[in-house]
Write a protein that holds these residues in place. Sequence first.
Motif, PDB file in Angstrom:
ATOM      1  N   UNK A  75       0.830  -1.209   0.000  1.00  0.00           N
ATOM      2  CA  UNK A  75       0.000   0.000   0.000  1.00  0.00           C
ATOM      3  C   UNK A  75       0.864   1.259   0.000  1.00  0.00           C
ATOM      4  N   UNK A  76       1.842   1.384   0.895  1.00  0.00           N
ATOM      5  CA  UNK A  76       2.690   2.576   0.819  1.00  0.00           C
ATOM      6  C   UNK A  76       3.482   2.653  -0.490  1.00  0.00           C
ATOM      7  N   UNK A  77       3.913   1.508  -0.994  1.00  0.00           N
ATOM      8  CA  UNK A  77       4.646   1.511  -2.262  1.00  0.00           C
ATOM      9  C   UNK A  77       3.752   2.004  -3.397  1.00  0.00           C
ATOM     10  N   UNK A  78       2.508   1.562  -3.399  1.00  0.00           N
ATOM     11  CA  UNK A  78       1.569   2.016  -4.438  1.00  0.00           C
ATOM     12  C   UNK A  78       1.316   3.513  -4.306  1.00  0.00           C
ATOM     13  N   UNK A  79       1.203   3.999  -3.067  1.00  0.00           N
ATOM     14  CA  UNK A  79       1.007   5.440  -2.864  1.00  0.00           C
ATOM     15  C   UNK A  79       2.212   6.240  -3.350  1.00  0.00           C
TER      16      UNK A  79
END
Length: 167
Positions: A75-79
């Motif tokens: 999730x943080x990587x996608x953000x």
Amino acid sequence: MAEPQQIQARPPQPAEGIKSLLPEKAPSKSQVLAVVTLFPIGGILLILSGLTLTGSLIGLAVATPLFIIFSPILVPAALVIALAVAGFLTSGAFGITALSSFSWIVNYVRQGKSPERLEHAKIRAEETASQVKEKVKETGQDAQRKSACVCKYQVIVCLLLTLLSEN
């Protein structure tokens, strides 16, 4: 008295029922060729779509636990990736805007400042300002008229409420 006539219905013959379902003329060669060609192709495509659905469901069943386990990382990587892409797109938009602004300025300077063009622009600005002034004046007068009407109605409503409260 006359006796009612009995209508005798013939039982339908099996051959007549089947004949009613068949077309009256035979299919053409091109129609037969189309059916013979497209029927196997349709079957193959149906089988491929079933295999694709099965593969998608198996892949989802395998990947779901991995997504759940690695979600704190994904999730943080996608953000971060989404924000980086948005930044690059914004940067490009600002760059294009700057280049078009510079291009406009260069064309404006090359054409030169003719006194006639400046005078024309000045006249148009004055006309627009006078139109805006008139519109503001009309709007103010309309607002005053409406507020006067509202005040009259408020007085009438207050009088009615006073009369009703006394009774």
